[in-house]
Design a protein around this motif. Sequence first.
Motif, PDB file in Angstrom:
ATOM      1  N   ALA A  51      37.900  25.706  42.469  1.00 44.91           N
ATOM      2  CA  ALA A  51      37.991  24.525  41.600  1.00 44.91           C
ATOM      3  C   ALA A  51      39.388  24.416  41.017  1.00 44.91           C
ATOM      4  N   ASP A  55      40.935  19.973  35.995  1.00 43.02           N
ATOM      5  CA  ASP A  55      39.935  18.913  36.039  1.00 43.02           C
ATOM      6  C   ASP A  55      38.848  19.200  34.988  1.00 43.02           C
ATOM      7  N   GLU A  56      38.878  18.382  33.923  1.00 39.86           N
ATOM      8  CA  GLU A  56      37.976  18.622  32.799  1.00 39.86           C
ATOM      9  C   GLU A  56      36.505  18.575  33.214  1.00 39.86           C
ATOM     10  N   SER A  57      36.174  17.615  34.093  1.00 40.95           N
ATOM     11  CA  SER A  57      34.758  17.478  34.474  1.00 40.95           C
ATOM     12  C   SER A  57      34.279  18.718  35.231  1.00 40.95           C
ATOM     13  N   VAL A  58      35.193  19.322  35.999  1.00 41.66           N
ATOM     14  CA  VAL A  58      34.824  20.545  36.733  1.00 41.66           C
ATOM     15  C   VAL A  58      34.556  21.683  35.743  1.00 41.66           C
ATOM     16  N   ARG A  60      33.608  21.411  32.709  1.00 37.70           N
ATOM     17  CA  ARG A  60      32.350  21.133  32.009  1.00 37.70           C
ATOM     18  C   ARG A  60      31.161  21.484  32.892  1.00 37.70           C
ATOM     19  N   SER A  61      31.246  21.084  34.176  1.00 32.55           N
ATOM     20  CA  SER A  61      30.089  21.335  35.050  1.00 32.55           C
ATOM     21  C   SER A  61      29.891  22.844  35.289  1.00 32.55           C
ATOM     22  N   LEU A  62      30.961  23.619  35.142  1.00 28.59           N
ATOM     23  CA  LEU A  62      30.821  25.079  35.285  1.00 28.59           C
ATOM     24  C   LEU A  62      30.311  25.724  33.981  1.00 28.59           C
ATOM     25  N   GLY A  63      30.157  24.894  32.963  1.00 26.61           N
ATOM     26  CA  GLY A  63      29.646  25.397  31.676  1.00 26.61           C
ATOM     27  C   GLY A  63      30.605  26.352  30.988  1.00 26.61           C
TER      28      GLY A  63
END
Length: 219
Positions: A51, A55-58, A60-63
């Motif tokens: 990753a 990338d902020e969304s990445v 976030r999705s990784l917690g």
Amino acid sequence: MKKNFAIIGLGRFGGSICRTLIEAGQDVLVIDSSEDRVNEFMNIATHAVVANAQDESVLRSLGIRNFDHVVVAIGEDIQASILATLMIKEMGVPFVTAKAQNEYHGQVLEKVGADHVVHPERDMGIRIGHHLVSKNVVDYLELSDKYSLVELKVTNSKFYNKSLADLDFRAKFGLTVIGMRRGQEMIISPTADEKIQENDTLMLVGAVDDLDRLEAKMP
Ligand code: ATP
């Protein structure tokens, strides 16, 4: 106690932190933008993910926000290291360690919220430099601007067969002996009646000037 660690960047620095944490029984998520690096750690880390940490969304999705401690070990891409540190702190991670390439990079990392900034190349250079200047300095660790921890080989015969009480490093040099190394043996917190033998190594904590004064006495 088991903690959740995440490491971003699997260069030599991030990679060796990962191996050490795993050996210590901790859970470690590793993230790198390089598929090759991630493949290398697939069977070592608890989880390994390809990753881009910018990338902020990445993230976030990784917690990422649920981790106790995140290490940002991105090296050359200074912008990526700063941005990742900023976003991770904003997500509420309690402790972030970040690796700096140089002094300015370190200052920016502190400003964006890094809790601990490390300068591995600089610090290793200082340690080796002290060893080169005095061959009796086995190791050198800066504790702050003024204080250091030094491992110093005793090569002055005036010190041999004298106890720590006789030598009284605290009164004479302002230094505290926290340990001694004698061959393979390690003596932690030596007592005052411990006698120094030829080629013992002392572990001393004190002000840099005071350490220099004692170093100068070792031929
Ligand atoms: P070291 O000294 O630890 O070997 P280095 O200082 O040379 O490393 P780099 O090799 O530049 O540092 O970066 C370390 C790792 O970080 C590399 O494996 C790289 O792929 C990874 N990396 C760089 N940018 C990103 C990013 N935006 N997201 C995730 N990983 C990244």
